[in-house]
Design an enzyme around this catalytic site. Sequence first.
Site, PDB file in Angstrom:
ATOM      1  N   ARG A 116      21.396  -7.030  -6.552  1.00 28.91           N
ATOM      2  CA  ARG A 116      20.657  -6.045  -5.764  1.00 28.91           C
ATOM      3  C   ARG A 116      19.328  -5.527  -6.610  1.00 28.91           C
ATOM      4  O   ARG A 116      18.799  -4.418  -6.121  1.00 28.91           O
ATOM      5  CB  ARG A 116      21.697  -4.880  -5.646  1.00 28.91           C
ATOM      6  N   LYS A 138       5.186  -7.442  -1.871  1.00 28.93           N
ATOM      7  CA  LYS A 138       5.901  -8.228  -1.065  1.00 28.93           C
ATOM      8  C   LYS A 138       6.392  -9.482  -1.567  1.00 28.93           C
ATOM      9  O   LYS A 138       5.890  -9.958  -2.392  1.00 28.93           O
ATOM     10  CB  LYS A 138       4.865  -8.824   0.371  1.00 28.93           C
ATOM     11  N   GLU A 180      -9.288 -15.285  -0.079  1.00 31.44           N
ATOM     12  CA  GLU A 180      -8.582 -13.733  -0.009  1.00 31.44           C
ATOM     13  C   GLU A 180      -9.582 -12.664  -0.387  1.00 31.44           C
ATOM     14  O   GLU A 180      -9.557 -11.707   0.119  1.00 31.44           O
ATOM     15  CB  GLU A 180      -7.543 -13.685  -0.790  1.00 31.44           C
ATOM     16  N   LYS A 221      -7.404  -4.005  -1.890  1.00 27.96           N
ATOM     17  CA  LYS A 221      -5.816  -4.555  -1.332  1.00 27.96           C
ATOM     18  C   LYS A 221      -4.790  -3.308  -1.807  1.00 27.96           C
ATOM     19  O   LYS A 221      -4.035  -2.856  -1.055  1.00 27.96           O
ATOM     20  CB  LYS A 221      -5.372  -5.663  -2.288  1.00 27.96           C
ATOM     21  N   GLU A 231       3.709  -1.932   5.676  1.00 28.84           N
ATOM     22  CA  GLU A 231       3.073  -2.769   6.851  1.00 28.84           C
ATOM     23  C   GLU A 231       3.605  -2.095   8.253  1.00 28.84           C
ATOM     24  O   GLU A 231       3.818  -2.804   9.051  1.00 28.84           O
ATOM     25  CB  GLU A 231       3.153  -4.143   6.931  1.00 28.84           C
ATOM     26  N   ARG A 235      -1.816  -1.996   7.108  1.00 27.67           N
ATOM     27  CA  ARG A 235      -1.624  -3.531   5.928  1.00 27.67           C
ATOM     28  C   ARG A 235      -1.722  -4.488   6.999  1.00 27.67           C
ATOM     29  O   ARG A 235      -1.720  -5.635   6.365  1.00 27.67           O
ATOM     30  CB  ARG A 235      -0.133  -2.825   5.465  1.00 27.67           C
ATOM     31  N   HIS A 242      -4.574 -14.853   9.198  1.00 24.38           N
ATOM     32  CA  HIS A 242      -3.329 -15.558   8.802  1.00 24.38           C
ATOM     33  C   HIS A 242      -2.563 -15.816  10.042  1.00 24.38           C
ATOM     34  O   HIS A 242      -1.727 -16.409   9.853  1.00 24.38           O
ATOM     35  CB  HIS A 242      -2.583 -14.511   7.849  1.00 24.38           C
ATOM     36  N   HIS A 246      -1.887 -19.288   8.956  1.00 22.64           N
ATOM     37  CA  HIS A 246      -0.546 -19.899   8.603  1.00 22.64           C
ATOM     38  C   HIS A 246      -0.029 -20.865   9.618  1.00 22.64           C
ATOM     39  O   HIS A 246       0.989 -21.572   9.132  1.00 22.64           O
ATOM     40  CB  HIS A 246       0.503 -18.395   8.922  1.00 22.64           C
ATOM     41  N   HIS A 260      -3.364 -22.689   0.816  1.00 23.95           N
ATOM     42  CA  HIS A 260      -3.444 -21.463   1.547  1.00 23.95           C
ATOM     43  C   HIS A 260      -4.688 -20.834   2.104  1.00 23.95           C
ATOM     44  O   HIS A 260      -4.879 -20.525   2.999  1.00 23.95           O
ATOM     45  CB  HIS A 260      -2.419 -20.252   0.878  1.00 23.95           C
TER      46      HIS A 260
HETATM   47  N1  GLY Z   1      -0.776 -10.568   1.778  1.00 24.13           N
HETATM   48  C1  GLY Z   1      -0.662  -9.726   2.782  1.00 24.13           C
HETATM   49  C2  GLY Z   1      -0.125  -8.270   2.372  1.00 24.13           C
HETATM   50  O1  GLY Z   1       0.331  -8.154   1.121  1.00 24.13           O
HETATM   51  O2  GLY Z   1       0.246  -7.416   3.243  1.00 24.13           O
END
Ligand code: GLY
Length: 361
Positions: A116, A138, A180, A221, A231, A235, A242, A246, A260
């Site tokens: 956990r 993330k 990025e 960022k 998010e 965010r 993407h 993606h 990527h």
């Molecule tokens: N790479 C997108 C984010 O971290 O939200």
Amino acid sequence: MKKIKCNSYTVEAGNLELSSFPKLLEETYKDVRKVIVVDENTHDFCLEYLLTAFPTLEDAEVILLPTGEENKVMEVCFQVLEALSDYGIVRSDLIITLGGGVVSDMGGFIASIYKRGLPCIHIPTSLLGMVDASLGGKTGIDLGNFKNQIGTFHDPVAVFVDQRFLATLPEEEWRSGFAEVLKHALIDDKKEWDRLIASKQDELFSEENVTKLLERSIAIKAKVVNEDPTEKGIRKSLNFGHTIGHAIEGYYLDLNPISHGNCVALGIIAESYLSNQKGTLETEELNEIVQVMMALYPCPEDLLTGVGIMIELMKNDKKNDQHGVRTCFLDKIGQCSWNHLISENDIKAALNYLYQAYYKN
Ligand code: GLY
């Protein structure tokens, strides 16, 4: 040492030996076991430095991940989880990821679910890892051709960005991370965009320029993540390029993988086109973006053969809701908006525009 607050932790940019990393090892995590997660590249090029510079890591367990996005899968995670269990790793032990985006995505994910949740430190070694993947908590694992469909939010204890690790980075990886960097400027900072595109190609990755672009990109960022860690709103702007990027990456994943960043750059062209078509982005700025991306990133000649599959992949994008595919638009260079609904015809038109931009002659 540059220190940037990112949600619950601090990103330190500068020489790792002068950062708070040694103190964390010698004080906070003195009596716990350490597990260093590497891939084949960082095993060969970065691990020895880490073990030599920080003798307290001498007894650390090393977990070697197979290199590449195609290995960012649950099957590999299960093997690592079993290894942690065999080593008798407990919840208070420490995981250190040393690598690019795949290593921090997967190492962070494992750290978040094993017993956990274990504390985790990220030491990114690629440009993409430094400006994006290691920041913001993330974690992500791919599911078939769907990128990062499985994941958690799990803040690391700290992130240490030492640009000396970039010395062994191949050209393709520089470009991948740079997409990025460009995206961050496009969504938030026109001045930085202007500065980046004014740089001569051979000076772009000079030591001095890299220090500057790292600081600015990390700051953008971190600002977005601080405002919206999980998010719910702003965010989503970090996903500019993407939705389509993606899908391109997912389509080629088991055919002929494309980095990527290259896919994000192509996604930026396509989504800038949609922004222009929907009346947000001026044509002059669209043309500037397309020119910059085309000079740095190639586009596969058989792109249009994948349109049907790419649309199916986009239908499963994480930003979608019950109404359909939602994406980001640029309002102008330096400003982004999100949650825009786009149709299959919009996606087809955007991919067609992208292809025509490269191959119309
Ligand atoms: N790479 C997108 C984010 O971290 O939200």
